[in-house]
Design an enzyme around this catalytic site. Sequence first.
Site, PDB file in Angstrom:
ATOM      1  N   HIS A 445     -39.247  53.154 -19.812  1.00 52.69           N
ATOM      2  CA  HIS A 445     -38.820  51.917 -20.465  1.00 52.69           C
ATOM      3  C   HIS A 445     -39.712  51.626 -21.670  1.00 52.69           C
ATOM      4  CE1 HIS A 445     -37.153  50.806 -16.239  1.00 52.69           C
ATOM      5  NE2 HIS A 445     -36.342  51.586 -16.924  1.00 52.69           N
TER       6      HIS A 445
HETATM    7  C1  LIG Z   1     -34.494  58.794 -17.540  1.00 53.47           C
HETATM    8  C2  LIG Z   1     -34.314  57.363 -17.972  1.00 53.47           C
HETATM    9  C3  LIG Z   1     -33.929  56.418 -17.029  1.00 53.47           C
HETATM   10  C4  LIG Z   1     -33.751  55.082 -17.416  1.00 53.47           C
HETATM   11  N1  LIG Z   1     -33.256  54.186 -16.507  1.00 53.47           N
HETATM   12  C5  LIG Z   1     -32.889  52.951 -16.932  1.00 53.47           C
HETATM   13  C6  LIG Z   1     -32.195  52.061 -16.070  1.00 53.47           C
HETATM   14  O1  LIG Z   1     -31.887  52.357 -14.918  1.00 53.47           O
HETATM   15  N2  LIG Z   1     -31.843  50.841 -16.561  1.00 53.47           N
HETATM   16  C7  LIG Z   1     -32.158  50.461 -17.834  1.00 53.47           C
HETATM   17  O2  LIG Z   1     -31.849  49.320 -18.208  1.00 53.47           O
HETATM   18  N3  LIG Z   1     -32.841  51.282 -18.659  1.00 53.47           N
HETATM   19  C8  LIG Z   1     -33.173  52.512 -18.254  1.00 53.47           C
HETATM   20  N4  LIG Z   1     -33.785  53.378 -19.117  1.00 53.47           N
HETATM   21  C9  LIG Z   1     -34.189  52.891 -20.453  1.00 53.47           C
HETATM   22  C10 LIG Z   1     -33.023  52.677 -21.425  1.00 53.47           C
HETATM   23  O3  LIG Z   1     -32.015  53.628 -21.208  1.00 53.47           O
HETATM   24  C11 LIG Z   1     -33.560  52.717 -22.859  1.00 53.47           C
HETATM   25  O4  LIG Z   1     -34.576  51.751 -23.023  1.00 53.47           O
HETATM   26  C12 LIG Z   1     -32.487  52.440 -23.900  1.00 53.47           C
HETATM   27  O5  LIG Z   1     -31.340  53.215 -23.641  1.00 53.47           O
HETATM   28  C13 LIG Z   1     -33.025  52.716 -25.291  1.00 53.47           C
HETATM   29  O6  LIG Z   1     -32.031  52.484 -26.242  1.00 53.47           O
HETATM   30  P1  LIG Z   1     -32.280  52.771 -27.788  1.00 53.47           P
HETATM   31  O7  LIG Z   1     -31.083  52.277 -28.508  1.00 53.47           O
HETATM   32  O8  LIG Z   1     -33.601  52.217 -28.171  1.00 53.47           O
HETATM   33  O9  LIG Z   1     -32.424  54.351 -27.912  1.00 53.47           O
HETATM   34  P2  LIG Z   1     -31.432  55.512 -27.452  1.00 53.47           P
HETATM   35  O10 LIG Z   1     -30.362  54.997 -26.576  1.00 53.47           O
HETATM   36  O11 LIG Z   1     -32.275  56.612 -26.932  1.00 53.47           O
HETATM   37  O12 LIG Z   1     -30.726  55.942 -28.814  1.00 53.47           O
HETATM   38  C14 LIG Z   1     -31.357  56.601 -29.878  1.00 53.47           C
HETATM   39  C15 LIG Z   1     -30.332  57.524 -30.523  1.00 53.47           C
HETATM   40  O13 LIG Z   1     -30.812  57.952 -31.791  1.00 53.47           O
HETATM   41  C16 LIG Z   1     -30.592  59.334 -31.916  1.00 53.47           C
HETATM   42  N5  LIG Z   1     -31.602  59.839 -32.863  1.00 53.47           N
HETATM   43  C17 LIG Z   1     -32.947  59.805 -32.719  1.00 53.47           C
HETATM   44  N6  LIG Z   1     -33.551  60.339 -33.791  1.00 53.47           N
HETATM   45  C18 LIG Z   1     -32.560  60.708 -34.642  1.00 53.47           C
HETATM   46  C19 LIG Z   1     -32.549  61.334 -35.921  1.00 53.47           C
HETATM   47  N7  LIG Z   1     -33.678  61.683 -36.558  1.00 53.47           N
HETATM   48  N8  LIG Z   1     -31.350  61.586 -36.498  1.00 53.47           N
HETATM   49  C20 LIG Z   1     -30.184  61.240 -35.904  1.00 53.47           C
HETATM   50  N9  LIG Z   1     -30.154  60.647 -34.670  1.00 53.47           N
HETATM   51  C21 LIG Z   1     -31.319  60.394 -34.063  1.00 53.47           C
HETATM   52  C22 LIG Z   1     -30.750  59.864 -30.495  1.00 53.47           C
HETATM   53  O14 LIG Z   1     -30.191  61.129 -30.315  1.00 53.47           O
HETATM   54  C23 LIG Z   1     -30.065  58.769 -29.687  1.00 53.47           C
HETATM   55  O15 LIG Z   1     -28.686  58.985 -29.584  1.00 53.47           O
HETATM   56  C24 LIG Z   1     -34.007  54.703 -18.762  1.00 53.47           C
HETATM   57  C25 LIG Z   1     -34.384  55.662 -19.714  1.00 53.47           C
HETATM   58  C26 LIG Z   1     -34.522  56.986 -19.340  1.00 53.47           C
HETATM   59  C27 LIG Z   1     -34.907  57.990 -20.385  1.00 53.47           C
END
Ligand SMILES: Cc1cc2nc3c(=O)[nH]c(=O)nc-3n(C[C@H](O)[C@H](O)[C@H](O)COP(=O)(O)OP(=O)(O)OC[C@H]3O[C@@H](n4cnc5c(N)ncnc54)[C@H](O)[C@@H]3O)c2cc1C
Length: 507
Positions: A445
């Site tokens: 997280h």
């Molecule tokens: C194993 C695991 C279990 C989890 N379990 C839970 C849970 O049960 N409940 C919960 O609420 N949260 C959970 N989380 C946490 C939650 O999923 C994350 O905090 C949240 O999804 C993050 O969202 P985000 O939009 O910040 O990033 P992300 O959803 O990771 O999105 C970032 C996106 O940007 C893309 N990207 C990155 N760099 C580049 C680049 N240079 N060029 C083009 N694209 C790029 C990536 O490929 C990705 O698609 C978990 C996380 C993990 C990893």
Amino acid sequence: MTNIDSSDVVVVGAGTAGSVVVRRLIDAGHRVTVLEAGPTDGRPEIGSPFGAGALFASEVDWKLSTVPQAHANNRVLYQPRGRSLGGSTILNGMLYVRGARSDYDAWAAAGATGWSWREVEPYFRRIENYDGPGRAGRGTDGPLRVHHNTDPDPLVTAFVDAAVQAGHPYNDDYNAEDSRGASYAQATLHRGERVTAWRAYAQPVADSASLRVITDALVTRIVIENGRAVGVEYVRDGQRRVIRAEKEVVLSAGVFGTPHLLMLSGIGAPEHLRQHGIEVVRELPGVGRNLRDHVGSPMVWESRLDVPAPRMTGIEAQLITDSADTGTIQPDRQAVFISFVYSTITENLPDRGFTALALLLHPHSQGEVRLRSADPADAPLIDPGILSDRRDLDALVDHLESLRDVARQPALDTWIKSEVYPGPDRMSRGELRDYVRASVDSGQHQVGTARIGTDPLAVVDPQLVVHGVAGLRIADASVMPVTPAGNTAAPTLMIGERAADLILDNR
Ligand SMILES: Cc1cc2nc3c(=O)[nH]c(=O)nc-3n(C[C@H](O)[C@H](O)[C@H](O)COP(=O)(O)OP(=O)(O)OC[C@H]3O[C@@H](n4cnc5c(N)ncnc54)[C@H](O)[C@@H]3O)c2cc1C
């Protein structure tokens, strides 16, 4: 360089928050291009609540790791991150938790004006299509299906009952008034299928003529002219291309990807950028710092009886509590009940067993994300500084002891045959400390590497605009000033909703 073209808004990353931004901007009539490093979300495991294991270390995972963690026996911790449409919601645990109102009030008090509970709560309602009890204050017609565990099996019921016998309140909806207590899980699950952010939000508008989705496109740099972000550079099929944004660029690349791209674009701590030969475009020393995460150690029990098959995702219940720590925002503990054996230590695991993962919700330790090199294809260095603040080690020991108290209650008598981890040979606090160092893991997280604020180490202002760079906004988990008291997907979706409103000038 080829293919210079344009859109109103360019979104980098089709992940959790990125999917929300895409949907809301398309609905409002904007021309949007979203660039995603990973492929489309066609793998069948993505639809399954039990598919994550098969996706780890695959082409839809960034396969990141920490540097060796000095306070956790020098272990290197794996950091899975989704790399496909839906981002980390393709492989996360799916538990849906808004967090405590005290979290958001603390954000606002620390400089994130406009992010108090009263101000963010309507966005949580806007997200949800919730099917459980306690509907007052819950959203029931939003894009994201949130399923309540209304049919818990006898083992999960025993865990919740044991928590109540140990003196904790029963809470039928931890996402309503107060999150504390023992509750059955709420998950982003619909008719047995995983609901990803992309499928809930962006997929329904994927055919819109205003939306361009470019997958397998690694964004390598934000193009900044005269202090304004005007587009991004990306690599696809081995070719370097540029796309221009008429209105703005939104970075939704996640807690590791976003600070990485800022630094590659010359936004960060000058000394660090120069070390890697990167020209400083905007001095912002907070970029990549303030990496925060939940940390946890598992309690594993051997079961006397066959363990029922999961009715949700395997994460079937949770217990949220306060600790005695006056230095943290309360509540600050979560125990996630998992109806199978889940352990970082893999020796001597029972065939029949179950787990409670003890998580600290507001650890004192923090770390950072730095450049490994100036090559965009090189993963950044991730150092969460796990347990670097000694208070976290003691807090996890306290947490394990409190879960032992739950396990001793009569409701679990018929289920628990023995405690496997930490185990009967680890009863003293010293032995439990050793166990924590050997077993502690990231809660996955991670937040905070481009945090909201108005102080010199803040990266974005309360409107999510990068300080000193016009036309560049960040919408993802990296802007959270500190971890919320619960899993981070729901707060990240809320950030996406609010970011869209800020872009559309609805606020
Ligand atoms: C194993 C695991 C279990 C989890 N379990 C839970 C849970 O049960 N409940 C919960 O609420 N949260 C959970 N989380 C946490 C939650 O999923 C994350 O905090 C949240 O999804 C993050 O969202 P985000 O939009 O910040 O990033 P992300 O959803 O990771 O999105 C970032 C996106 O940007 C893309 N990207 C990155 N760099 C580049 C680049 N240079 N060029 C083009 N694209 C790029 C990536 O490929 C990705 O698609 C978990 C996380 C993990 C990893």
